[in-house]
Design a protein around this motif. Structure first.
Motif, PDB file in Angstrom:
ATOM      1  N   SER A  30       0.833  -0.923   0.122  1.00  0.00           N
ATOM      2  CA  SER A  30       0.056  -0.049  -0.008  1.00  0.00           C
ATOM      3  C   SER A  30       0.865   1.344  -0.050  1.00  0.00           C
ATOM      4  N   ASP A  31       0.488   2.367  -0.775  1.00  0.00           N
ATOM      5  CA  ASP A  31       1.302   3.560  -0.799  1.00  0.00           C
ATOM      6  C   ASP A  31       1.115   4.318   0.727  1.00  0.00           C
ATOM      7  N   TYR A  32      -0.111   3.884   1.355  1.00  0.00           N
ATOM      8  CA  TYR A  32       0.147   4.808   2.659  1.00  0.00           C
ATOM      9  C   TYR A  32       1.077   3.860   3.625  1.00  0.00           C
ATOM     10  N   LYS A  75       4.023   2.871   2.526  1.00  0.00           N
ATOM     11  CA  LYS A  75       5.181   3.254   2.068  1.00  0.00           C
ATOM     12  C   LYS A  75       5.438   4.562   2.646  1.00  0.00           C
ATOM     13  N   GLU A  76       4.372   5.386   2.861  1.00  0.00           N
ATOM     14  CA  GLU A  76       4.527   6.836   3.346  1.00  0.00           C
ATOM     15  C   GLU A  76       5.103   6.871   4.738  1.00  0.00           C
TER      16      GLU A  76
END
Length: 94
Positions: free
Chosen positions: A25-27, A29-30
């Motif tokens: 998920s992009d979240y 990774k953030e």
């Protein structure tokens, strides 16, 4: 490196598909930008409004709370923190 809690790998504590979706998920990774427990606590306080493993609606990706729980597992230990009911809910089953 195998992430473990209570002597068990994290993958045995969360369903495999959920773990795979969290990691991609992009979240999540953030969340690499968060380096301390206090930063993660602040993120929970500001972003979490439900404690479910999956997002609701059509998206069905991993929830913010599950991504943050996994982030805790990657931080080599867990703390208990009384400031937010969402923090306690995420950490309750650890």
């Amino acid at each position: 490196m195998e992430i473990q809690t209570s002597g068990r790998p994290i993958e045995s504590l969360l369903e495999k598909v959920l773990c795979m979706n969290i990691l991609s998920s992009d979240y999540f990774k953030e969340l690499y930008r968060l380096k301390t427990y206090h930063e993660v606590f602040d993120e929970i306080y500001n972003q979490v409004d439900l404690v479910e493993p999956w997002m609701t609606g059509n998206c069905r990706g991993p929830s913010t709370s599950c991504c943050l729980l996994y982030k805790f597992f990657t931080m080599n230990g867990l703390l208990k923190q009384p400031d937010s009911p969402y923090i306690r809910a995420i950490l309750k089953n650890v």
